[in-house]
Design an enzyme around this catalytic site. Structure first.
Site, PDB file in Angstrom:
ATOM      1  CB  CYS A   1     -11.254  -8.825   5.066  1.00 28.04           C
ATOM      2  SG  CYS A   1     -10.759  -8.106   3.515  1.00 28.04           S
ATOM      3  NE  ARG A  42      -4.366  -9.251  -3.154  1.00 31.90           N
ATOM      4  CZ  ARG A  42      -3.986  -8.494  -2.126  1.00 31.90           C
ATOM      5  NH1 ARG A  42      -2.993  -7.615  -2.286  1.00 31.90           N
ATOM      6  NH2 ARG A  42      -4.589  -8.613  -0.955  1.00 31.90           N
ATOM      7  CD  GLN A  50      -3.313 -11.490   2.347  1.00 31.62           C
ATOM      8  OE1 GLN A  50      -4.457 -11.843   2.630  1.00 31.62           O
ATOM      9  NE2 GLN A  50      -3.021 -10.266   1.984  1.00 31.62           N
ATOM     10  CG  ASP A  68      -5.496 -11.666   6.289  1.00 31.77           C
ATOM     11  OD1 ASP A  68      -5.222 -10.644   6.938  1.00 31.77           O
ATOM     12  OD2 ASP A  68      -6.358 -11.699   5.401  1.00 31.77           O
ATOM     13  CG  HIS A  93      -9.662  -9.816   9.286  1.00 29.07           C
ATOM     14  ND1 HIS A  93      -9.292 -10.901   8.500  1.00 29.07           N
ATOM     15  CD2 HIS A  93      -9.467  -8.709   8.512  1.00 29.07           C
ATOM     16  CE1 HIS A  93      -8.918 -10.464   7.311  1.00 29.07           C
ATOM     17  NE2 HIS A  93      -9.006  -9.151   7.293  1.00 29.07           N
ATOM     18  CE  LYS A 108      -1.943   0.946   3.769  1.00 27.32           C
ATOM     19  NZ  LYS A 108      -1.769  -0.080   2.713  1.00 27.32           N
ATOM     20  CG  HIS A 125      -8.761  -5.351   7.700  1.00 28.84           C
ATOM     21  ND1 HIS A 125      -9.351  -6.107   6.716  1.00 28.84           N
ATOM     22  CD2 HIS A 125      -9.712  -4.457   8.097  1.00 28.84           C
ATOM     23  CE1 HIS A 125     -10.592  -5.709   6.514  1.00 28.84           C
ATOM     24  NE2 HIS A 125     -10.830  -4.699   7.343  1.00 28.84           N
TER      25      HIS A 125
END
Length: 657
Positions: free
Chosen positions: A353, A382, A400, A402, A404, A484, A530
């Site tokens: 992000c 991570r 991911q 991912d 946004h 979320k 997100h």
């Protein structure tokens, strides 16, 4: 038993006395009592059958012991084994009964904590000798004896120093430490279970006999005291407990099926991937596994492009200063891998992000540019504890799906609806029809003001309603920058997997100074959504393997067809069939080994190949193939041309509607 008189439906028929306690029951009826009354008395007042079945009560929605006294007007429900709330209670008591059994059998053992968890319970023990499988059998037998004793379970409140001294004197130093850490002013709640004592806030069953015997001890694992690797290692015994033997049997059958579907075993048998100690938490993708990975990524890329997303790519090593400004350094520092270069501290990104905000900030953005849907198949790292790593399900290096969405506040509802429709369509294509949506609101540790969170939660609530979604509350589980939605899939054997998310964020655009020029010519902050559908490719593929038991839909199978000649005399025709199928775009392998056809079929079936095309002299002469589909008992004879056309049509990937 306390005497009561039912109050009829309207207050003008019979009014309670000024000092009466009025109890509202789930069926809408009310009862009044002239003095404080226990849950057991309320249950007995309703009926002898309910009194016998009662395990606890809910007072204004809060679970309490059956012996708890109700001294004010309240809504009360009696909890029995059939109540969904009973399972956590039964499991918590199973943990206590197990701890009592352990200390009876092994008196030198100290107990620490023992909560109920999903599908069961555990208790952490400090003991010099390791527990063995034979020990678990002995403990389980003693637990049944304790149930047969039907020991009364009674709550007591002790003075802090008395409790500390007691547990120290009997050698329970962990319990004494827990009590010492309880904030001043909070009651020290002790439960007496026969002659055995434990510190616990409760609630608990009225006696051990109410637990029943639908429990089983499962395994022993290591666990650090208070979850800190700097502390001593304890032994954690896991168990499962259910309302009745039928539920326990069904759960154990599910575990057997889960073992059969274990993605690590199937990944090995199917030649998809492996992991090893030299790269703990990272995946070695083999050719077939990487084919599966690329197919899934290609499918997702097609869906995102059709939905109006632009794809970007951001750096993996980013200076510490950006993570400090975003707030991730404070919240996630312990999970970040770092490196130093030229006296600068860099971090491998744990998420994408902040990088996407940097792209948004590059150049002037207008309200005409919104919504801007920015996607990335972002490689993240991570620092997960080594003991938590588990195949593809828990890794350190992952990608991911991912994205946004930068939008105005007015666009949150429409973008949420569009995303939810996309997510549900993707899940259907991948074989998941049962999806539950949870609404996770503000956690205790969070960024932003309460006013900002009020706006974010209001926006997400309205967006959820506009999308026509039914949600289940998940209090306190929001992200640190916003509330979320959590999308939970149920797989083929009934397990739940939380994968997709949608988070509404008013905080990060403020922290990283993201702005756009509005229709009024003024600078405004965008709202940042997100969102992820798969979560991470690694974990989703693990779930996908187990859901399908390795039997992927034809379009997603790494190898779609194996051509296997019956004898070497048919090898030339087998090559012709292979060329025809491959030329049609199918992923085909040719098995020319000098093995019996039954051996080949069995081996490729174990590898979960969807279709085996068997050819021999007869098929070569007729220009046909015998198609055997995975799991099917019969084979289908088709002309080669027809077989190619049929398989090509069946293997097409789903297309956006």
């Amino acid at each position: 038993m306390a005497q009561s008189t039912p109050i009829e439906g309207t207050v003008d028929q019979q009014l309670p006395k000024q000092d009466d306690i009025v109890i509202a029951l789930p069926d809408g009826s009310r009862r009044r009592y002239g003095r404080p009354v226990t849950g057991a008395e309320i249950a007995a007042d309703i009926g002898a059958g309910l009194a016998n079945a009662a395990l606890a009560i809910r007072v204004d929605g809060t679970m309490r012991d059956l012996a708890a006294v109700v001294d004010h007007d309240a809504s009360v429900a009696v909890v029995t084994r059939q109540d969904p709330d009973a399972l956590p209670l039964l499991r918590h008591d199973a943990a206590h009964v197990m701890a009592e059994a352990v200390q009876e059998l092994y008196p030198d053992t100290q107990v620490t904590i023992g909560p109920a968890i999903e599908n069961g319970f555990y208790y952490d023990f400090a003991r010099p000798e390791p527990f063995t499988p034979d020990d678990l059998a002995r403990i389980e037998d003693r637990m049944r004896e304790i149930v047969d004793r039907d020991e009364a379970i009674v709550r007591e409140v002790w003075e802090r120093e008395v409790a500390i001294d007691h547990f120290k004197n009997i050698g329970e130093h962990y319990k004494a430490q827990i009590i010492a850490d309880i904030p001043e002013g909070e009651p020290i709640s002790i439960y007496r279970q026969g002659q055995w004592l434990d510190l616990c806030t409760g609630p608990h069953l009225p006696s051990t006999g109410k637990l029943g015997k639908a429990f089983k001890l499962m395994k022993v694992a290591g666990a650090y005291w208070r979850g800190d690797s700097r502390n001593e290692m304890l032994q954690r015994i896991y168990g499962t407990a259910w309302a009745d033997a039928k539920q326990l049997k069904a759960y154990l059958r599910m575990l057997e099926e889960a073992e059969r579907r274990d993605h690590r075993r199937l990944g090995r048998e199917m030649g998809l991937f492996h992991v090893q100690e030299e790269a703990a938490g990272s995946v070695f993708w083999h050719p077939k596994g990487w084919t599966l990975y690329r197919l899934l990524q290609s499918y997702m890329r097609t869906r995102l492009e059709h939905a109006g997303y632009v794809e970007v790519n951001t750096p993996q090593l980013v200076d510490r200063s950006l993570w400090e400004r975003s707030g991730h350094w404070e919240k996630f520092r312990e999970h970040m891998f770092t490196a130093e270069a030229e006296e600068k501290m860099l971090a491998l990104k744990p998420m994408n992000c902040p990088g996407h905000v940097q792209i948004f900030r590059h150049g002037v953005k207008s309200y005409r540019d919104l919504p801007l849907r920015m996607a990335e198949f972002g490689a993240c790292h991570r620092n997960e504890p080594s003991g938590a790593l588990h195949g593809l399900m828990r890794v350190r290096a992952f990608v991911q799906d991912d994205a946004h969405i930068f939008c105005t506040e007015d666009q949150v509802s429409s973008e949420t609806a569009a995303f939810c429709a996309l997510l549900q369509s993707v899940y259907r294509d991948l074989g998941f029809a049962d999806v539950v949506v949870k609404f996770a609101d503000r956690p205790d540790k969070r960024a932003g003001t309460d006013e900002t969170w009020d706006r974010a939660e209001k926006a997400l609530t309205e967006a959820t309603a506009a999308a026509g979604l039914t949600t289940i509350p998940n209090p306190g589980e929001g992200a640190f920058y916003g509330p979320k939605l959590e999308f939970v899939l149920r797989d083929a054997i009934g397990r739940d997997w939380q994968l997709g998310t949608l988070q509404v964020d008013f905080v990060l655009p403020e922290r990283l100074d993201a702005v756009y020029v509005g229709e009024d010519g003024q600078r405004h902050r965008p709202v940042m959504l997100h969102r992820a559908i798969l979560g991470s490719f690694e974990r989703f593929i693990g779930v996908l393997i187990e859901h399908h038991a390795g039997r992927f839909p034809l379009w997603l199978a790494p190898v779609q067809v194996v051509v296997a000649p019956i004898t070497n005399d048919a090898d030339a025709y087998a090559r012709e069939v292979h060329a025809a199928l491959s030329g049609a775009g199918l992923r085909v392998e040719l098995d020319l080994r000098n093995e019996k056809i039954n051996y080949k079929v069995r081996e490729h079936s174990l590898a979960k190949v969807p279709v085996i095309a068997v050819v021999g002299a007869k098929e070569a002469a007729a220009g046909t193939v015998a198609l055997r589909c995975l799991g099917g008992a019969q084979q289908e004879i088709l002309a080669l041309e027809q077989a190619v056309a049929t398989l090509k049509a069946q293997s097409a990937a789903p297309q956006p509607g």
